[in-house]
Design an enzyme around this catalytic site. Structure first.
Site, PDB file in Angstrom:
ATOM      1  N   ALA A  17       0.830  -1.204   0.000  1.00  0.00           N
ATOM      2  CA  ALA A  17       0.000   0.000   0.000  1.00  0.00           C
ATOM      3  C   ALA A  17       0.869   1.260   0.000  1.00  0.00           C
ATOM      4  O   ALA A  17       2.086   1.199   0.180  1.00  0.00           O
ATOM      5  CB  ALA A  17      -0.906  -0.005   1.228  1.00  0.00           C
ATOM      6  N   LYS A  22       7.458   0.004   0.842  1.00  0.00           N
ATOM      7  CA  LYS A  22       7.852  -0.892  -0.249  1.00  0.00           C
ATOM      8  C   LYS A  22       9.087  -0.386  -0.994  1.00  0.00           C
ATOM      9  O   LYS A  22       9.961  -1.175  -1.336  1.00  0.00           O
ATOM     10  CB  LYS A  22       6.686  -1.179  -1.197  1.00  0.00           C
ATOM     11  CG  LYS A  22       6.092   0.016  -1.871  1.00  0.00           C
ATOM     12  CD  LYS A  22       4.768  -0.337  -2.549  1.00  0.00           C
ATOM     13  CE  LYS A  22       4.120   0.916  -3.077  1.00  0.00           C
ATOM     14  NZ  LYS A  22       3.722   1.861  -2.031  1.00  0.00           N
ATOM     15  N   SER A  23       9.180   0.915  -1.224  1.00  0.00           N
ATOM     16  CA  SER A  23      10.370   1.453  -1.903  1.00  0.00           C
ATOM     17  C   SER A  23      11.610   1.255  -1.046  1.00  0.00           C
ATOM     18  O   SER A  23      12.675   0.880  -1.552  1.00  0.00           O
ATOM     19  CB  SER A  23      10.185   2.935  -2.226  1.00  0.00           C
ATOM     20  OG  SER A  23       9.194   3.110  -3.207  1.00  0.00           O
ATOM     21  N   THR A  42      10.151   6.096 -12.797  1.00  0.00           N
ATOM     22  CA  THR A  42       9.119   6.176 -13.835  1.00  0.00           C
ATOM     23  C   THR A  42       8.319   7.470 -13.753  1.00  0.00           C
ATOM     24  O   THR A  42       7.462   7.718 -14.601  1.00  0.00           O
ATOM     25  CB  THR A  42       8.150   4.989 -13.729  1.00  0.00           C
ATOM     26  OG1 THR A  42       7.509   5.026 -12.456  1.00  0.00           O
ATOM     27  CG2 THR A  42       8.880   3.668 -13.931  1.00  0.00           C
ATOM     28  N   ALA A  43       8.598   8.281 -12.763  1.00  0.00           N
ATOM     29  CA  ALA A  43       7.847   9.523 -12.558  1.00  0.00           C
ATOM     30  C   ALA A  43       8.219  10.571 -13.596  1.00  0.00           C
ATOM     31  O   ALA A  43       9.317  10.571 -14.143  1.00  0.00           O
ATOM     32  CB  ALA A  43       8.125  10.073 -11.163  1.00  0.00           C
ATOM     33  N   HIS A  59      12.824  10.591  -2.062  1.00  0.00           N
ATOM     34  CA  HIS A  59      13.366   9.345  -2.614  1.00  0.00           C
ATOM     35  C   HIS A  59      14.825   9.538  -3.023  1.00  0.00           C
ATOM     36  O   HIS A  59      15.666   8.679  -2.754  1.00  0.00           O
ATOM     37  CB  HIS A  59      12.544   8.900  -3.835  1.00  0.00           C
ATOM     38  CG  HIS A  59      11.334   8.109  -3.491  1.00  0.00           C
ATOM     39  ND1 HIS A  59      11.238   6.766  -3.732  1.00  0.00           N
ATOM     40  CD2 HIS A  59      10.161   8.469  -2.930  1.00  0.00           C
ATOM     41  CE1 HIS A  59      10.065   6.335  -3.334  1.00  0.00           C
ATOM     42  NE2 HIS A  59       9.381   7.354  -2.845  1.00  0.00           N
ATOM     43  N   ARG A  60      15.126  10.651  -3.657  1.00  0.00           N
ATOM     44  CA  ARG A  60      16.481  10.949  -4.123  1.00  0.00           C
ATOM     45  C   ARG A  60      17.476  10.968  -2.957  1.00  0.00           C
ATOM     46  O   ARG A  60      18.559  10.400  -3.048  1.00  0.00           O
ATOM     47  CB  ARG A  60      16.486  12.318  -4.815  1.00  0.00           C
ATOM     48  CG  ARG A  60      17.173  12.334  -6.137  1.00  0.00           C
ATOM     49  CD  ARG A  60      17.163  13.732  -6.746  1.00  0.00           C
ATOM     50  NE  ARG A  60      16.227  13.769  -7.851  1.00  0.00           N
ATOM     51  CZ  ARG A  60      15.214  14.617  -7.982  1.00  0.00           C
ATOM     52  NH1 ARG A  60      14.989  15.537  -7.096  1.00  0.00           N
ATOM     53  NH2 ARG A  60      14.432  14.558  -9.019  1.00  0.00           N
ATOM     54  N   ARG A  61      17.098  11.637  -1.880  1.00  0.00           N
ATOM     55  CA  ARG A  61      17.988  11.757  -0.708  1.00  0.00           C
ATOM     56  C   ARG A  61      18.236  10.415  -0.036  1.00  0.00           C
ATOM     57  O   ARG A  61      19.283  10.214   0.575  1.00  0.00           O
ATOM     58  CB  ARG A  61      17.397  12.737   0.296  1.00  0.00           C
ATOM     59  CG  ARG A  61      17.570  14.194  -0.067  1.00  0.00           C
ATOM     60  CD  ARG A  61      17.233  15.123   1.095  1.00  0.00           C
ATOM     61  NE  ARG A  61      16.009  14.773   1.786  1.00  0.00           N
ATOM     62  CZ  ARG A  61      14.808  15.287   1.527  1.00  0.00           C
ATOM     63  NH1 ARG A  61      14.659  16.175   0.570  1.00  0.00           N
ATOM     64  NH2 ARG A  61      13.753  14.921   2.225  1.00  0.00           N
ATOM     65  N   ARG A  62      17.287   9.519  -0.120  1.00  0.00           N
ATOM     66  CA  ARG A  62      17.401   8.228   0.552  1.00  0.00           C
ATOM     67  C   ARG A  62      18.341   7.272  -0.188  1.00  0.00           C
ATOM     68  O   ARG A  62      18.899   6.351   0.414  1.00  0.00           O
ATOM     69  CB  ARG A  62      16.001   7.617   0.673  1.00  0.00           C
ATOM     70  CG  ARG A  62      15.893   6.508   1.664  1.00  0.00           C
ATOM     71  CD  ARG A  62      14.481   6.039   1.877  1.00  0.00           C
ATOM     72  NE  ARG A  62      13.868   5.604   0.645  1.00  0.00           N
ATOM     73  CZ  ARG A  62      12.607   5.876   0.313  1.00  0.00           C
ATOM     74  NH1 ARG A  62      11.830   6.567   1.100  1.00  0.00           N
ATOM     75  NH2 ARG A  62      12.111   5.444  -0.826  1.00  0.00           N
TER      76      ARG A  62
END
Length: 190
Positions: A17, A22-23, A42-43, A59-62
């Site tokens: 969910a 999940k990422s 894919t964004a 997401h990029r920083r992680r």
């Protein structure tokens, strides 16, 4: 359909969910692979949407700095065929990729997903895919929402049918459902 995957990489599907982790789980699997990771986003970036840009930046920083990032909102098949070992591809996310193709008619969409499944089965590198579970809520009240939900659900099932491992991330746990469950067929009536 059976696929000869003797010369191919592993396919791993991570589903769950929104905000389930999940990422993060997929990223940890990619890190554990010990291979050079190529993150396939894919964004579509949208400078007019600061909240969306903030999500992308989070997401990029992680991600580790040494990971290469490719922006592939449409042509996943090309990317899957071009990348060679010893890389690991992490594709995040299938839901965004499906949304990017909502303007395709049903016949074109079926061809697109068939090409994707074929490309996955022929990929020579490990591929980790992140996909959202959207069908656990109410049926969308508008046609485009139903199309999105049905296309994504069908795609997740198809990829799950060919995957070596399938994880469901929920409640703070990543469950390897490929070990816990019994695989259904990959084809079904819509």
């Amino acid at each position: 359909m059976l696929y000869d995957r003797s010369n191919t990489g592993q396919i791993i599907l991570v589903t769950g969910a929104a905000r389930s982790g999940k990422s993060e789980w997929a990223e940890s699997l990619a890190q554990k692979s010990g291979k050079s990771v190529i993150y396939v986003a894919t964004a579509l970036e949208n400078a007019d949407d600061p909240e969306w840009q903030a999500r992308l930046e989070k997401h990029r920083r992680r991600r580790p700095a040494q990971w290469q990032t490719l922006w592939v909102p449409y042509t996943l098949c090309n990317t899957l065929s071009e990348i060679l070992p010893p890389h690991c591809l992490l594709i995040d996310s299938l839901g965004t990729w499906v949304a990017n193709g909502l303007d395709q008619d049903e016949m074109t969409w079926e061809q697109t997903t068939t090409q994707l499944i074929n490309s996955l089965t022929q990929a020579r590198v490990d591929v980790i895919l992140v996909g959202e579970e959207t069908g656990w809520g109410v049926v969308p009240a508008y046609p485009l929402g139903r199309t999105f939900r049905d296309r994504l659900g069908h795609l997740i099932r198809q990829i799950g049918g060919i995957a070596d491992e399938v994880y469901l991330v929920t409640g703070g746990y990543a469950l390897n459902v490929s070990c816990l469950g019994e695989k259904l067929g990959t084809t079904f009536n819509n």
